[in-house]
Design a protein around this motif. Structure first.
Motif, PDB file in Angstrom:
ATOM      1  N   GLN A   1       0.797  -1.077  -0.007  1.00 57.73           N
ATOM      2  CA  GLN A   1       0.036  -0.013   0.031  1.00 57.73           C
ATOM      3  C   GLN A   1       1.108   1.266  -0.086  1.00 57.73           C
ATOM      4  OE1 GLN A   1      -2.030   0.682   3.578  1.00 57.73           O
ATOM      5  NE2 GLN A   1      -0.869  -0.525   4.812  1.00 57.73           N
ATOM      6  N   TYR A   2       2.168   1.229   0.312  1.00 54.22           N
ATOM      7  CA  TYR A   2       2.976   2.335   0.395  1.00 54.22           C
ATOM      8  C   TYR A   2       3.650   2.602  -1.078  1.00 54.22           C
ATOM      9  CZ  TYR A   2       2.796   1.751   5.391  1.00 54.22           C
ATOM     10  OH  TYR A   2       2.219   1.440   6.578  1.00 54.22           O
ATOM     11  N   GLY A   3       3.384   1.708  -2.120  1.00 51.33           N
ATOM     12  CA  GLY A   3       3.805   2.189  -3.316  1.00 51.33           C
ATOM     13  C   GLY A   3       5.194   1.651  -3.504  1.00 51.33           C
ATOM     14  N   MET A   4       5.808   0.780  -2.859  1.00 47.74           N
ATOM     15  CA  MET A   4       7.157   0.297  -3.088  1.00 47.74           C
ATOM     16  C   MET A   4       7.153  -1.045  -2.528  1.00 47.74           C
ATOM     17  SD  MET A   4       9.302   3.677  -1.292  1.00 47.74           S
ATOM     18  CE  MET A   4      10.571   3.161  -2.028  1.00 47.74           C
ATOM     19  N   ASN A   5       7.598  -1.897  -3.439  1.00 44.33           N
ATOM     20  CA  ASN A   5       7.870  -3.485  -3.165  1.00 44.33           C
ATOM     21  C   ASN A   5       9.210  -3.926  -3.464  1.00 44.33           C
ATOM     22  OD1 ASN A   5       4.843  -4.592  -3.094  1.00 44.33           O
ATOM     23  ND2 ASN A   5       4.760  -2.720  -4.197  1.00 44.33           N
ATOM     24  N   GLN A   6       9.585  -4.776  -2.606  1.00 41.87           N
ATOM     25  CA  GLN A   6      10.878  -5.193  -3.021  1.00 41.87           C
ATOM     26  C   GLN A   6      10.637  -6.505  -3.731  1.00 41.87           C
ATOM     27  OE1 GLN A   6      13.652  -6.005   0.172  1.00 41.87           O
ATOM     28  NE2 GLN A   6      15.391  -6.837  -1.183  1.00 41.87           N
ATOM     29  N   ILE A   7      11.356  -6.992  -4.880  1.00 42.03           N
ATOM     30  CA  ILE A   7      10.977  -8.054  -5.741  1.00 42.03           C
ATOM     31  C   ILE A   7      12.203  -9.043  -5.758  1.00 42.03           C
ATOM     32  CG2 ILE A   7       9.164  -7.274  -6.993  1.00 42.03           C
ATOM     33  CD1 ILE A   7      10.730  -6.639  -9.130  1.00 42.03           C
ATOM     34  N   LYS A   8      12.188  -9.962  -6.523  1.00 40.80           N
ATOM     35  CA  LYS A   8      13.448 -10.817  -6.788  1.00 40.80           C
ATOM     36  C   LYS A   8      14.259 -10.465  -8.204  1.00 40.80           C
ATOM     37  CE  LYS A   8      12.912 -13.609  -3.227  1.00 40.80           C
ATOM     38  NZ  LYS A   8      13.865 -13.574  -1.978  1.00 40.80           N
ATOM     39  N   LYS A   9      15.377 -10.782  -8.343  1.00 42.67           N
ATOM     40  CA  LYS A   9      15.977 -10.321  -9.416  1.00 42.67           C
ATOM     41  C   LYS A   9      15.574 -11.085 -10.781  1.00 42.67           C
ATOM     42  CE  LYS A   9      20.362 -10.924 -11.805  1.00 42.67           C
ATOM     43  NZ  LYS A   9      22.051 -11.125 -11.613  1.00 42.67           N
ATOM     44  N   ALA A  10      14.797 -12.220 -10.343  1.00 46.51           N
ATOM     45  CA  ALA A  10      14.169 -13.074 -11.426  1.00 46.51           C
ATOM     46  C   ALA A  10      12.805 -12.352 -11.839  1.00 46.51           C
ATOM     47  CB  ALA A  10      14.002 -14.610 -11.029  1.00 46.51           C
ATOM     48  N   ASP A  11      11.994 -11.612 -11.184  1.00 46.35           N
ATOM     49  CA  ASP A  11      11.035 -10.899 -11.433  1.00 46.35           C
ATOM     50  C   ASP A  11      11.412  -9.660 -12.265  1.00 46.35           C
ATOM     51  OD1 ASP A  11       9.454 -12.541  -9.870  1.00 46.35           O
ATOM     52  OD2 ASP A  11       9.618 -11.412  -7.811  1.00 46.35           O
ATOM     53  N   PHE A  12      12.465  -8.987 -11.868  1.00 46.00           N
ATOM     54  CA  PHE A  12      13.075  -7.736 -12.486  1.00 46.00           C
ATOM     55  C   PHE A  12      13.353  -8.276 -14.138  1.00 46.00           C
ATOM     56  CE2 PHE A  12      16.515  -5.071 -13.759  1.00 46.00           C
ATOM     57  CZ  PHE A  12      15.807  -3.904 -13.740  1.00 46.00           C
ATOM     58  N   MET A  13      14.097  -9.328 -13.940  1.00 46.10           N
ATOM     59  CA  MET A  13      14.427  -9.637 -15.406  1.00 46.10           C
ATOM     60  C   MET A  13      13.543 -10.276 -16.337  1.00 46.10           C
ATOM     61  SD  MET A  13      17.919  -9.201 -15.466  1.00 46.10           S
ATOM     62  CE  MET A  13      18.318 -10.274 -16.903  1.00 46.10           C
ATOM     63  N   ALA A  14      12.494 -11.227 -15.720  1.00 44.71           N
ATOM     64  CA  ALA A  14      11.467 -11.381 -16.494  1.00 44.71           C
ATOM     65  C   ALA A  14      10.511 -10.403 -17.273  1.00 44.71           C
ATOM     66  CB  ALA A  14      10.566 -12.328 -15.726  1.00 44.71           C
ATOM     67  N   ILE A  15      10.379  -9.366 -16.339  1.00 50.51           N
ATOM     68  CA  ILE A  15       9.454  -8.076 -16.682  1.00 50.51           C
ATOM     69  C   ILE A  15      10.177  -7.532 -17.605  1.00 50.51           C
ATOM     70  CG2 ILE A  15       8.696  -5.955 -16.231  1.00 50.51           C
ATOM     71  CD1 ILE A  15       6.692  -8.030 -15.029  1.00 50.51           C
ATOM     72  N   LEU A  16      11.434  -7.133 -17.842  1.00 46.57           N
ATOM     73  CA  LEU A  16      12.445  -6.454 -18.774  1.00 46.57           C
ATOM     74  C   LEU A  16      12.265  -7.412 -20.212  1.00 46.57           C
ATOM     75  CD1 LEU A  16      15.505  -5.159 -16.915  1.00 46.57           C
ATOM     76  CD2 LEU A  16      13.409  -3.872 -17.658  1.00 46.57           C
ATOM     77  N   LYS A  17      12.373  -8.483 -19.736  1.00 49.76           N
ATOM     78  CA  LYS A  17      12.242  -9.359 -21.104  1.00 49.76           C
ATOM     79  C   LYS A  17      10.820  -9.326 -21.773  1.00 49.76           C
ATOM     80  CE  LYS A  17      16.151 -12.373 -20.032  1.00 49.76           C
ATOM     81  NZ  LYS A  17      16.641 -13.606 -19.699  1.00 49.76           N
ATOM     82  N   MET A  18       9.770  -8.879 -21.095  1.00 53.06           N
ATOM     83  CA  MET A  18       8.324  -8.977 -21.616  1.00 53.06           C
ATOM     84  C   MET A  18       8.376  -7.427 -22.365  1.00 53.06           C
ATOM     85  SD  MET A  18       6.169 -10.454 -18.725  1.00 53.06           S
ATOM     86  CE  MET A  18       4.805  -9.986 -19.733  1.00 53.06           C
ATOM     87  N   SER A  19       9.189  -6.557 -22.134  1.00 48.24           N
ATOM     88  CA  SER A  19       8.905  -4.943 -22.450  1.00 48.24           C
ATOM     89  C   SER A  19       9.257  -4.698 -23.940  1.00 48.24           C
ATOM     90  CB  SER A  19       9.838  -4.181 -21.382  1.00 48.24           C
ATOM     91  OG  SER A  19      10.963  -4.196 -21.468  1.00 48.24           O
ATOM     92  N   GLY A  20      10.043  -5.667 -24.809  1.00 48.53           N
ATOM     93  CA  GLY A  20      10.173  -5.334 -25.992  1.00 48.53           C
ATOM     94  C   GLY A  20      11.625  -5.077 -26.344  1.00 48.53           C
ATOM     95  N   PHE A  21      12.485  -5.139 -25.270  1.00 50.05           N
ATOM     96  CA  PHE A  21      13.804  -4.799 -25.663  1.00 50.05           C
ATOM     97  C   PHE A  21      14.412  -6.011 -26.560  1.00 50.05           C
ATOM     98  CE2 PHE A  21      13.962  -2.782 -21.281  1.00 50.05           C
ATOM     99  CZ  PHE A  21      13.379  -1.752 -21.657  1.00 50.05           C
ATOM    100  N   GLU A  22      14.239  -7.053 -26.440  1.00 47.40           N
ATOM    101  CA  GLU A  22      14.980  -8.327 -26.902  1.00 47.40           C
ATOM    102  C   GLU A  22      14.986  -7.994 -28.230  1.00 47.40           C
ATOM    103  OE1 GLU A  22      16.695 -10.519 -25.537  1.00 47.40           O
ATOM    104  OE2 GLU A  22      16.194  -9.770 -23.431  1.00 47.40           O
ATOM    105  N   SER A  23      13.830  -7.277 -28.992  1.00 48.48           N
ATOM    106  CA  SER A  23      13.656  -7.651 -30.461  1.00 48.48           C
ATOM    107  C   SER A  23      13.733  -6.190 -31.023  1.00 48.48           C
ATOM    108  CB  SER A  23      12.130  -8.007 -30.913  1.00 48.48           C
ATOM    109  OG  SER A  23      11.176  -7.189 -30.464  1.00 48.48           O
ATOM    110  N   ASN A  24      14.070  -5.047 -30.490  1.00 51.69           N
ATOM    111  CA  ASN A  24      14.133  -3.963 -30.497  1.00 51.69           C
ATOM    112  C   ASN A  24      15.632  -3.421 -30.759  1.00 51.69           C
ATOM    113  OD1 ASN A  24      14.107  -1.183 -31.033  1.00 51.69           O
ATOM    114  ND2 ASN A  24      12.477  -0.796 -29.677  1.00 51.69           N
ATOM    115  N   LEU A  25      16.138  -3.436 -32.134  1.00 50.28           N
ATOM    116  CA  LEU A  25      17.407  -3.226 -32.474  1.00 50.28           C
ATOM    117  C   LEU A  25      17.730  -1.728 -32.469  1.00 50.28           C
ATOM    118  CD1 LEU A  25      17.992  -5.771 -35.301  1.00 50.28           C
ATOM    119  CD2 LEU A  25      18.498  -6.032 -32.797  1.00 50.28           C
ATOM    120  N   TYR A  26      16.805  -0.882 -32.664  1.00 47.24           N
ATOM    121  CA  TYR A  26      17.111   0.489 -32.759  1.00 47.24           C
ATOM    122  C   TYR A  26      16.745   1.507 -31.297  1.00 47.24           C
ATOM    123  CZ  TYR A  26      17.231  -0.520 -37.565  1.00 47.24           C
ATOM    124  OH  TYR A  26      17.337  -1.213 -38.983  1.00 47.24           O
TER     125      TYR A  26
END
Length: 306
Positions: free
Chosen positions: A130-155
């Motif tokens: 409820q305070y708007g801040m959550n500690q997560i695991k490295k695996a969570d962070f990496m998985a979200i990043l990989k969903m965000s379109g970076f892997e296929s964006n060469l530009y």
């Protein structure tokens, strides 16, 4: 720059912590500015340190969709204590900003396996702090990043994308011509993501909601007006078919957002069958940044093939 390079040192450091930070965007009352600075009270959440990595989350109450979404990542820079000191309120500089090329919404995460916390199936209630801040695991962070379109964006140019985010929030939609392909595509990508988000991540005409088949389409083309290149009201979220028809001038919209169909459609029997069935249908009006009449008029007068 790919996130594996941007965050290379932090990802290889065992002491790095990972977080989700909620933000309402440019918030003068609270003091947050996306990808620039972030404030919180250490007596409510005191785990964040300089050098930690985070995901940005827009909570539902501040969202254009009325639902939360993830839209970026970054690194926590220097942290300073604000006055009055007894409030334990601090401000962190945000470094290594990384706006997402594809926002991530609850529907995208329905079957996501979080490691930091178990989620009750079918609901997000009480999942985020409820305070708007959550500690997560490295695996969570990496998985979200990989969903965000970076892997296929060469530009992807994260600094150009960050500039576009700031410009849109300041309602400064002008973009100069003199830039390389990566900065241009990155700014266009930010525009597209914002437009699609405004339309609840669906085609404003047919309702298709498969993210990979959606385009944040310019009404006045990028090449025609520098001053409206980043204006969300110069965009419509369309599926790839309707985007192509709109871009080619085979469909347009009147000022009441009702569909107009070119007579050229009749030359292709298959296309005629696909389009004439939705003739006179109205475009779904977004919660924010509805198409401006002058942009629609430009499209009808200069692009639409009557």
């Amino acid at each position: 720059m790919h996130f594996s390079k941007l965050f290379a040192n932090e990802l290889n450091e065992q002491e790095t912590r990972y977080f989700i930070l909620d933000t309402k965007g440019a918030d003068p009352q609270h003091g947050d500015v996306d990808f620039i600075k972030y404030r919180w009270q250490t007596n409510k959440f005191g785990l964040v340190r300089t050098g930690d990595l985070f995901l940005y989350r827009r909570p539902g109450k501040a969202s254009e969709t009325n639902k939360f979404y993830f839209f970026g990542a970054g690194k926590v820079g220097s942290i300073k204590l604000l006055e009055p000191r007894e409030s334990k309120r601090v401000e962190a500089e945000i470094t290594s900003p990384y706006p997402f090329t594809s926002f991530i919404h609850p529907g995208d995460l329905e079957f996501f396996n979080w490691e930091f916390k178990d989620r009750k199936e079918g609901t997000w209630e009480h999942f985020f702090n409820q305070y708007g801040m959550n500690q997560i695991k490295k695996a969570d962070f990496m998985a979200i990043l990989k969903m965000s379109g970076f892997e296929s964006n060469l530009y992807y140019d994260n600094l150009a994308a960050t500039q576009a985010v700031q410009s849109i929030q300041k309602q400064n939609y002008y973009v100069e011509d003199e830039m390389g392909e990566a900065p241009r595509r990155s700014k266009q990508g930010v525009f597209s993501s914002v437009v699609k988000n405004n339309y609840q991540n669906s085609c404003g005409l047919c309702g298709l909601s498969t993210s990979s088949l959606l385009v944040g389409s310019h009404i006045v083309p990028w090449s025609k007006d520098k001053s409206s290149r980043l204006d969300p009201s110069n965009g419509i979220s369309l599926c790839v078919l309707h985007d192509k028809l709109f871009d080619q001038g085979l469909i347009s919209f009147d000022n009441s957002l009702r569909l107009k169909v070119s007579s050229l459609i009749k030359r292709d029997a298959v296309l005629k069958g696909l389009v004439l069935g939705i003739r006179r249908k109205k475009l779904k009006k977004p919660k924010v940044a509805s198409p401006r009449p002058e942009y629609l008029e430009y499209h009808r007068e200069n692009i639409f093939k009557k």
